[in-house]
Write a protein that holds these residues in place. Structure first.
Motif, PDB file in Angstrom:
ATOM      1  N   ALA A  68      -2.964  71.369  37.229  1.00 20.54           N
ATOM      2  CA  ALA A  68      -3.480  72.381  35.969  1.00 20.54           C
ATOM      3  C   ALA A  68      -4.904  71.765  35.750  1.00 20.54           C
ATOM      4  O   ALA A  68      -4.544  70.582  34.705  1.00 20.54           O
ATOM      5  CB  ALA A  68      -2.580  72.428  35.280  1.00 20.54           C
ATOM      6  N   HIS A  69      -5.912  71.913  35.909  1.00 21.33           N
ATOM      7  CA  HIS A  69      -7.139  71.479  35.784  1.00 21.33           C
ATOM      8  C   HIS A  69      -7.781  72.309  34.713  1.00 21.33           C
ATOM      9  O   HIS A  69      -8.254  73.601  35.072  1.00 21.33           O
ATOM     10  CB  HIS A  69      -7.822  71.141  36.780  1.00 21.33           C
ATOM     11  N   TYR A  70      -8.415  71.646  33.592  1.00 24.33           N
ATOM     12  CA  TYR A  70      -9.102  72.562  32.665  1.00 24.33           C
ATOM     13  C   TYR A  70     -10.443  72.064  32.401  1.00 24.33           C
ATOM     14  O   TYR A  70     -10.468  70.743  31.796  1.00 24.33           O
ATOM     15  CB  TYR A  70      -8.393  72.782  31.304  1.00 24.33           C
ATOM     16  N   SER A  71     -11.465  72.601  32.859  1.00 21.64           N
ATOM     17  CA  SER A  71     -12.712  71.756  32.427  1.00 21.64           C
ATOM     18  C   SER A  71     -13.036  71.503  31.144  1.00 21.64           C
ATOM     19  O   SER A  71     -13.046  72.341  30.375  1.00 21.64           O
ATOM     20  CB  SER A  71     -14.012  72.740  32.937  1.00 21.64           C
ATOM     21  N   ILE A  76     -13.026  75.764  24.521  1.00 20.83           N
ATOM     22  CA  ILE A  76     -11.709  76.574  24.768  1.00 20.83           C
ATOM     23  C   ILE A  76     -10.605  76.028  25.417  1.00 20.83           C
ATOM     24  O   ILE A  76      -9.439  75.977  25.340  1.00 20.83           O
ATOM     25  CB  ILE A  76     -11.795  78.186  25.096  1.00 20.83           C
ATOM     26  N   ASN A  77     -10.957  75.361  26.619  1.00 21.40           N
ATOM     27  CA  ASN A  77     -10.200  74.548  27.549  1.00 21.40           C
ATOM     28  C   ASN A  77      -9.578  73.316  26.895  1.00 21.40           C
ATOM     29  O   ASN A  77      -8.418  72.986  27.330  1.00 21.40           O
ATOM     30  CB  ASN A  77     -10.748  74.172  29.023  1.00 21.40           C
ATOM     31  N   VAL A  78     -10.192  72.831  26.027  1.00 19.51           N
ATOM     32  CA  VAL A  78      -9.983  71.645  25.568  1.00 19.51           C
ATOM     33  C   VAL A  78      -8.657  72.145  24.352  1.00 19.51           C
ATOM     34  O   VAL A  78      -7.578  71.273  24.314  1.00 19.51           O
ATOM     35  CB  VAL A  78     -10.864  70.851  24.847  1.00 19.51           C
ATOM     36  N   PHE A  79      -8.759  73.203  23.654  1.00 15.66           N
ATOM     37  CA  PHE A  79      -8.058  73.553  22.594  1.00 15.66           C
ATOM     38  C   PHE A  79      -6.964  74.491  22.810  1.00 15.66           C
ATOM     39  O   PHE A  79      -5.952  74.675  22.241  1.00 15.66           O
ATOM     40  CB  PHE A  79      -8.575  73.918  21.326  1.00 15.66           C
ATOM     41  N   ALA A  80      -6.828  75.118  24.147  1.00 15.04           N
ATOM     42  CA  ALA A  80      -6.071  76.229  24.484  1.00 15.04           C
ATOM     43  C   ALA A  80      -4.594  75.756  24.636  1.00 15.04           C
ATOM     44  O   ALA A  80      -4.525  74.737  25.001  1.00 15.04           O
ATOM     45  CB  ALA A  80      -6.739  77.147  25.581  1.00 15.04           C
ATOM     46  N   THR A 101      -7.553  67.517  27.291  1.00 19.60           N
ATOM     47  CA  THR A 101      -6.994  68.655  26.715  1.00 19.60           C
ATOM     48  C   THR A 101      -5.919  68.377  25.598  1.00 19.60           C
ATOM     49  O   THR A 101      -5.242  67.161  25.747  1.00 19.60           O
ATOM     50  CB  THR A 101      -6.277  69.709  27.629  1.00 19.60           C
ATOM     51  N   LYS A 102      -5.856  69.073  24.769  1.00 26.37           N
ATOM     52  CA  LYS A 102      -4.864  68.820  23.634  1.00 26.37           C
ATOM     53  C   LYS A 102      -3.277  68.872  24.256  1.00 26.37           C
ATOM     54  O   LYS A 102      -2.495  68.123  23.813  1.00 26.37           O
ATOM     55  CB  LYS A 102      -4.910  69.996  22.466  1.00 26.37           C
ATOM     56  N   MET A 103      -3.180  69.945  25.059  1.00 24.02           N
ATOM     57  CA  MET A 103      -1.882  69.873  25.577  1.00 24.02           C
ATOM     58  C   MET A 103      -1.538  68.685  26.417  1.00 24.02           C
ATOM     59  O   MET A 103      -0.365  68.436  26.273  1.00 24.02           O
ATOM     60  CB  MET A 103      -2.089  71.206  26.548  1.00 24.02           C
ATOM     61  N   ALA A 104      -2.560  68.245  27.194  1.00 30.11           N
ATOM     62  CA  ALA A 104      -2.166  67.029  28.003  1.00 30.11           C
ATOM     63  C   ALA A 104      -1.779  65.903  27.075  1.00 30.11           C
ATOM     64  O   ALA A 104      -0.749  65.098  27.255  1.00 30.11           O
ATOM     65  CB  ALA A 104      -3.499  66.654  28.719  1.00 30.11           C
ATOM     66  N   ASN A 105      -2.663  65.835  25.957  1.00 25.43           N
ATOM     67  CA  ASN A 105      -2.238  64.809  24.875  1.00 25.43           C
ATOM     68  C   ASN A 105      -0.997  64.778  24.303  1.00 25.43           C
ATOM     69  O   ASN A 105      -0.304  63.661  24.130  1.00 25.43           O
ATOM     70  CB  ASN A 105      -3.270  64.698  23.841  1.00 25.43           C
TER      71      ASN A 105
END
Length: 169
Positions: A68-71, A76-80, A101-105
């Motif tokens: 799951a890679h988010y640029s 928007i990818n960082v906070f989605a 990303t926030k989700m990864a953190n």
């Protein structure tokens, strides 16, 4: 696609059979190009076209690894709130994701993903440990399942949604 090609090349280099399964939109020419790139590395490539969410989750459940890679260049990818990350976590599949990303953190402290900062190659050593140590893999998947059940099972999410709607009605 470079991260997928790099991961496939690595797995092939350690004598693992690699089947790359992709779905979604894409021109026939682009899909053929991807197929050629993966097959030239020694991977089998399967393109499934557009799938329903339930069908795509079904494929995740039989996958060994999913990326799951988010640029991080797109805010928007960082906070989605990604749906793909919970789907992978809940599918008994090893999650590889970028750390920006926030989700990864949010999931990092639970040790339920293998994360990278700049390159997918940062995941190779921890991934190799999971491949070599079946008990470590079982524990990794169990932690992911526990996290999923605690945070994303339908009963909990339904109750959260009801609380939110009740608050604003």
């Amino acid at each position: 696609m470079d991260i997928y090609l790099t991961l496939a090349s690595y797995l092939i280099s350690i004598n693992k059979d690699v089947i790359v399964v992709m779905c979604g939109w894409g021109s026939e020419q682009y899909i053929q190009q991807l197929s050629h790139q993966f097959e030239s590395k020694g991977a089998t490539f399967r393109y499934l076209g557009q799938l329903s969410q339930s069908d795509s989750v079904g494929y995740l459940k039989v996958a060994d690894i999913s990326i799951a890679h988010y640029s991080p260049d797109k805010i928007i990818n960082v906070f989605a709130a990604s749906n793909k990350i919970p789907e992978i976590i809940g599918s008994n599949t090893i999650l590889l994701t970028n750390a920006q990303t926030k989700m990864a953190n949010e999931i990092l402290p639970y040790d339920i993903s293998i994360q990278y900062e700049a390159s997918i190659s940062e995941t190779f050593e921890p991934l190799q440990r999971l491949i070599d140590d079946r008990q470590a893999l079982i524990e990794f998947i169990a932690r992911a399942n526990d996290y999923y059940q605690s945070n994303y099972n339908p009963r909990i999410t339904t109750n959260r949604m009801r609380e939110l709607f009740d608050e604003y009605l």
